[in-house]
Design a protein around this motif. Structure first.
Motif, PDB file in Angstrom:
ATOM      1  N   LEU A 164       0.838  -1.207   0.000  1.00 25.49           N
ATOM      2  CA  LEU A 164       0.000   0.000   0.000  1.00 25.49           C
ATOM      3  C   LEU A 164       0.868   1.250   0.000  1.00 25.49           C
ATOM      4  O   LEU A 164       0.548   2.241  -0.670  1.00 25.49           O
ATOM      5  N   VAL A 165       1.974   1.209   0.730  1.00 23.83           N
ATOM      6  CA  VAL A 165       2.891   2.350   0.767  1.00 23.83           C
ATOM      7  C   VAL A 165       3.630   2.467  -0.558  1.00 23.83           C
ATOM      8  O   VAL A 165       3.737   3.549  -1.142  1.00 23.83           O
ATOM      9  N   ARG A 166       4.125   1.336  -1.066  1.00 28.95           N
ATOM     10  CA  ARG A 166       4.886   1.334  -2.326  1.00 28.95           C
ATOM     11  C   ARG A 166       4.042   1.822  -3.501  1.00 28.95           C
ATOM     12  O   ARG A 166       4.523   2.562  -4.373  1.00 28.95           O
ATOM     13  N   ASP A 167       2.765   1.439  -3.519  1.00 31.26           N
ATOM     14  CA  ASP A 167       1.889   1.790  -4.639  1.00 31.26           C
ATOM     15  C   ASP A 167       1.252   3.166  -4.492  1.00 31.26           C
ATOM     16  O   ASP A 167       0.486   3.588  -5.361  1.00 31.26           O
ATOM     17  N   GLY A 168       1.536   3.854  -3.393  1.00 34.44           N
ATOM     18  CA  GLY A 168       1.006   5.201  -3.204  1.00 34.44           C
ATOM     19  C   GLY A 168      -0.411   5.253  -2.693  1.00 34.44           C
ATOM     20  O   GLY A 168      -0.991   6.348  -2.576  1.00 34.44           O
ATOM     21  N   VAL A 169      -1.005   4.097  -2.371  1.00 27.41           N
ATOM     22  CA  VAL A 169      -2.355   4.094  -1.791  1.00 27.41           C
ATOM     23  C   VAL A 169      -2.318   4.783  -0.435  1.00 27.41           C
ATOM     24  O   VAL A 169      -3.222   5.529  -0.065  1.00 27.41           O
ATOM     25  N   ALA A 170      -1.242   4.547   0.306  1.00 30.98           N
ATOM     26  CA  ALA A 170      -1.011   5.243   1.575  1.00 30.98           C
ATOM     27  C   ALA A 170       0.119   6.244   1.367  1.00 30.98           C
ATOM     28  O   ALA A 170       1.158   5.902   0.811  1.00 30.98           O
ATOM     29  N   SER A 171      -0.099   7.470   1.818  1.00 28.71           N
ATOM     30  CA  SER A 171       0.923   8.506   1.662  1.00 28.71           C
ATOM     31  C   SER A 171       0.853   9.465   2.843  1.00 28.71           C
ATOM     32  O   SER A 171      -0.104   9.441   3.624  1.00 28.71           O
ATOM     33  N   GLY A 172       1.873  10.329   2.953  1.00 32.12           N
ATOM     34  CA  GLY A 172       1.885  11.346   4.011  1.00 32.12           C
ATOM     35  C   GLY A 172       1.747  10.744   5.390  1.00 32.12           C
ATOM     36  O   GLY A 172       2.386   9.752   5.734  1.00 32.12           O
ATOM     37  N   GLY A 173       0.853  11.345   6.198  1.00 36.03           N
ATOM     38  CA  GLY A 173       0.676  10.920   7.571  1.00 36.03           C
ATOM     39  C   GLY A 173       0.086   9.542   7.737  1.00 36.03           C
ATOM     40  O   GLY A 173       0.156   8.965   8.834  1.00 36.03           O
ATOM     41  N   MET A 174      -0.502   8.974   6.659  1.00 39.66           N
ATOM     42  CA  MET A 174      -1.056   7.629   6.759  1.00 39.66           C
ATOM     43  C   MET A 174       0.053   6.569   6.803  1.00 39.66           C
ATOM     44  O   MET A 174      -0.157   5.470   7.316  1.00 39.66           O
ATOM     45  N   ILE A 175       1.239   6.910   6.282  1.00 41.55           N
ATOM     46  CA  ILE A 175       2.344   5.940   6.266  1.00 41.55           C
ATOM     47  C   ILE A 175       2.752   5.522   7.677  1.00 41.55           C
ATOM     48  O   ILE A 175       2.763   4.320   7.985  1.00 41.55           O
ATOM     49  N   PRO A 176       3.091   6.469   8.576  1.00 43.71           N
ATOM     50  CA  PRO A 176       3.447   6.025   9.929  1.00 43.71           C
ATOM     51  C   PRO A 176       2.307   5.331  10.658  1.00 43.71           C
ATOM     52  O   PRO A 176       2.544   4.452  11.490  1.00 43.71           O
ATOM     53  N   LYS A 177       1.054   5.701  10.338  1.00 43.39           N
ATOM     54  CA  LYS A 177      -0.082   5.022  10.972  1.00 43.39           C
ATOM     55  C   LYS A 177      -0.141   3.556  10.569  1.00 43.39           C
ATOM     56  O   LYS A 177      -0.283   2.663  11.411  1.00 43.39           O
ATOM     57  N   LEU A 178      -0.034   3.294   9.273  1.00 42.53           N
ATOM     58  CA  LEU A 178      -0.090   1.915   8.800  1.00 42.53           C
ATOM     59  C   LEU A 178       1.130   1.115   9.259  1.00 42.53           C
ATOM     60  O   LEU A 178       1.001  -0.050   9.655  1.00 42.53           O
ATOM     61  N   GLU A 179       2.303   1.726   9.190  1.00 44.19           N
ATOM     62  CA  GLU A 179       3.509   1.024   9.638  1.00 44.19           C
ATOM     63  C   GLU A 179       3.421   0.708  11.126  1.00 44.19           C
ATOM     64  O   GLU A 179       3.832  -0.378  11.577  1.00 44.19           O
ATOM     65  N   THR A 180       2.878   1.654  11.897  1.00 52.18           N
ATOM     66  CA  THR A 180       2.693   1.426  13.328  1.00 52.18           C
ATOM     67  C   THR A 180       1.711   0.297  13.581  1.00 52.18           C
ATOM     68  O   THR A 180       1.944  -0.580  14.419  1.00 52.18           O
ATOM     69  N   ALA A 181       0.579   0.308  12.847  1.00 45.40           N
ATOM     70  CA  ALA A 181      -0.433  -0.725  13.022  1.00 45.40           C
ATOM     71  C   ALA A 181       0.129  -2.104  12.710  1.00 45.40           C
ATOM     72  O   ALA A 181      -0.072  -3.068  13.464  1.00 45.40           O
ATOM     73  N   ALA A 182       0.869  -2.211  11.604  1.00 40.05           N
ATOM     74  CA  ALA A 182       1.440  -3.496  11.201  1.00 40.05           C
ATOM     75  C   ALA A 182       2.462  -3.977  12.221  1.00 40.05           C
ATOM     76  O   ALA A 182       2.473  -5.157  12.608  1.00 40.05           O
ATOM     77  N   SER A 183       3.327  -3.077  12.679  1.00 39.61           N
ATOM     78  CA  SER A 183       4.340  -3.446  13.649  1.00 39.61           C
ATOM     79  C   SER A 183       3.706  -3.888  14.968  1.00 39.61           C
ATOM     80  O   SER A 183       4.146  -4.864  15.584  1.00 39.61           O
ATOM     81  N   ALA A 184       2.653  -3.180  15.382  1.00 41.31           N
ATOM     82  CA  ALA A 184       2.008  -3.492  16.663  1.00 41.31           C
ATOM     83  C   ALA A 184       1.410  -4.895  16.657  1.00 41.31           C
ATOM     84  O   ALA A 184       1.602  -5.660  17.607  1.00 41.31           O
ATOM     85  N   VAL A 185       0.693  -5.248  15.591  1.00 41.06           N
ATOM     86  CA  VAL A 185       0.054  -6.573  15.582  1.00 41.06           C
ATOM     87  C   VAL A 185       1.089  -7.692  15.452  1.00 41.06           C
ATOM     88  O   VAL A 185       0.873  -8.806  15.926  1.00 41.06           O
ATOM     89  N   LYS A 186       2.225  -7.372  14.831  1.00 41.89           N
ATOM     90  CA  LYS A 186       3.295  -8.374  14.749  1.00 41.89           C
ATOM     91  C   LYS A 186       4.027  -8.527  16.082  1.00 41.89           C
ATOM     92  O   LYS A 186       4.770  -9.485  16.272  1.00 41.89           O
ATOM     93  N   ASN A 187       3.804  -7.574  16.986  1.00 43.57           N
ATOM     94  CA  ASN A 187       4.463  -7.600  18.292  1.00 43.57           C
ATOM     95  C   ASN A 187       3.480  -7.844  19.432  1.00 43.57           C
ATOM     96  O   ASN A 187       3.725  -7.421  20.568  1.00 43.57           O
ATOM     97  N   GLY A 188       2.387  -8.523  19.124  1.00 44.17           N
ATOM     98  CA  GLY A 188       1.524  -8.995  20.199  1.00 44.17           C
ATOM     99  C   GLY A 188       0.249  -8.241  20.450  1.00 44.17           C
ATOM    100  O   GLY A 188      -0.546  -8.645  21.314  1.00 44.17           O
ATOM    101  N   VAL A 189      -0.011  -7.135  19.746  1.00 47.30           N
ATOM    102  CA  VAL A 189      -1.273  -6.416  19.914  1.00 47.30           C
ATOM    103  C   VAL A 189      -2.370  -7.172  19.160  1.00 47.30           C
ATOM    104  O   VAL A 189      -2.162  -7.612  18.027  1.00 47.30           O
ATOM    105  N   GLY A 190      -3.534  -7.311  19.789  1.00 51.51           N
ATOM    106  CA  GLY A 190      -4.603  -8.112  19.195  1.00 51.51           C
ATOM    107  C   GLY A 190      -5.114  -7.584  17.868  1.00 51.51           C
ATOM    108  O   GLY A 190      -5.486  -8.348  16.982  1.00 51.51           O
ATOM    109  N   GLY A 191      -5.132  -6.289  17.686  1.00 48.61           N
ATOM    110  CA  GLY A 191      -5.564  -5.672  16.442  1.00 48.61           C
ATOM    111  C   GLY A 191      -5.363  -4.173  16.534  1.00 48.61           C
ATOM    112  O   GLY A 191      -5.436  -3.591  17.625  1.00 48.61           O
ATOM    113  N   ALA A 192      -5.071  -3.541  15.408  1.00 44.71           N
ATOM    114  CA  ALA A 192      -4.867  -2.091  15.366  1.00 44.71           C
ATOM    115  C   ALA A 192      -5.880  -1.491  14.403  1.00 44.71           C
ATOM    116  O   ALA A 192      -6.044  -1.983  13.284  1.00 44.71           O
ATOM    117  N   VAL A 193      -6.561  -0.453  14.850  1.00 41.06           N
ATOM    118  CA  VAL A 193      -7.637   0.137  14.054  1.00 41.06           C
ATOM    119  C   VAL A 193      -7.350   1.605  13.770  1.00 41.06           C
ATOM    120  O   VAL A 193      -7.040   2.374  14.685  1.00 41.06           O
TER     121      VAL A 193
END
Length: 299
Positions: A245-274
């Motif tokens: 999503l980041v590579r294809d430009g679907v996510a840009s600007g401030g949405m990038i750290p949000k998505l990266e944070t969400a992905a990292s959180a669920v990979k590190n034990g968080v039940g889900g990120a919304v």
């Protein structure tokens, strides 16, 4: 008095009854909430947010608030004639900017949120990531590829930090049911030498959620969630979908750290990120206590 229940009262009772399974699901569970955007600057929304956080606490949820403050920081920087810019959704932070960032985040913003929650009947406690050495950070690095030479170049973000270690001892103490406090955290961290750093609020919230093994990480923003190429809401994503999503430009600007944070959180034990719309009144309650939730959930 009529034997027929008043329709609004009956509707309220039915809504509460339907929410029971979700209330049970989150009983004694930790939910980390990144609070920012329009929800912070709109008085009616900020009051509703404070009431909803207090309601969560009374329903048995452990809410932990991590707040931003971009508009307020930008406003003071403008008044002080200090120029600031963003790169990949992160504010480039020099010495002068860092002074303003810490002053605004740990000062008026943090305390206004604390006061609002306390006014609504909660027991909020204002903290910074610097307190109790909670958030140890390292200097953030980013690279970009020159469009002409295709050579990768390092972006100097200044005093922007990335969480390296999070000590949640003070948070566990505060949220213990013997105390019932609601932590409100400003995203300022320190490095190994005690130097202060500005931490993106989404990133800070994700690191804290991961350290707490939170059931949910809720990232309030000023859009409905993650939108696809047709500007339609994507309701569910897998963490592994994020890089594309980041590579294809679907996510840009401030949405990038949000998505990266969400992905990292669920990979590190968080039940889900919304990622959900903070402009919608009672967004927290809709996400946690209704069947379809709100926004985009990353699993």
């Amino acid at each position: 008095m009529s034997d027929t229940p008043h329709i609004p009262a009956q509707f309220t009772a039915e809504t509460l009854s339907e929410a029971l399974p979700y209330i049970q699901r989150y009983d004694r569970q930790t939910v980390v909430i990144k609070y920012g955007g329009h929800a912070m600057v709109d008085e009616a929304l900020s009051e509703a947010f404070a009431r909803d956080v207090v309601l969560l606490k009374h329903l048995g949820v452990n809410p932990v608030i991590v707040h931003g403050g971009g508009p307020q920081i930008a406003s003071l920087l403008d008044r002080l004639s200090i120029k600031s810019e963003f790169r990949d959704g992160l504010r480039v932070t020099d010495d002068a900017t860092m002074e303003v960032v810490e002053m605004v985040l740990s000062g008026p913003i943090n305390k206004s949120i604390v006061r609002a929650i306390n006014k609504a009947g909660g027991k909020a406690v204002g903290l910074s990531g610097s307190d109790a050495d909670m958030m140890r950070v390292k200097r953030a690095t980013r690279t970009t590829r020159d469009p002409d030479s295709h050579v990768e170049q390092v972006i100097d973000l200044g005093y922007v930090g990335e969480p390296e270690a999070v000590d949640v001892a003070v948070l566990k103490l505060l949220t213990n049911y013997d105390h019932d406090f609601i932590p409100v955290i400003a995203p300022v961290g320190v490095d190994a030498n005690g130097k202060r750093y500005n931490v993106n609020a989404d990133t800070a919230a994700g690191a804290i959620a991961s350290a707490l093994k939170a059931t949910r990480l809720l990232l309030l923003t000023d859009v409905a969630g993650v939108l696809d190429g047709k500007k339609e809401l994507i309701r569910e994503l897998q963490a592994d979908d994020v890089p594309a999503l980041v590579r294809d430009g679907v996510a840009s600007g401030g949405m990038i750290p949000k998505l990266e944070t969400a992905a990292s959180a669920v990979k590190n034990g968080v039940g889900g990120a919304v990622i959900l719309d903070g402009r919608a009144k009672h967004a927290l309650l809709m996400e946690l206590f209704t069947e379809h939730g709100a926004g985009t959930i990353v699993l």
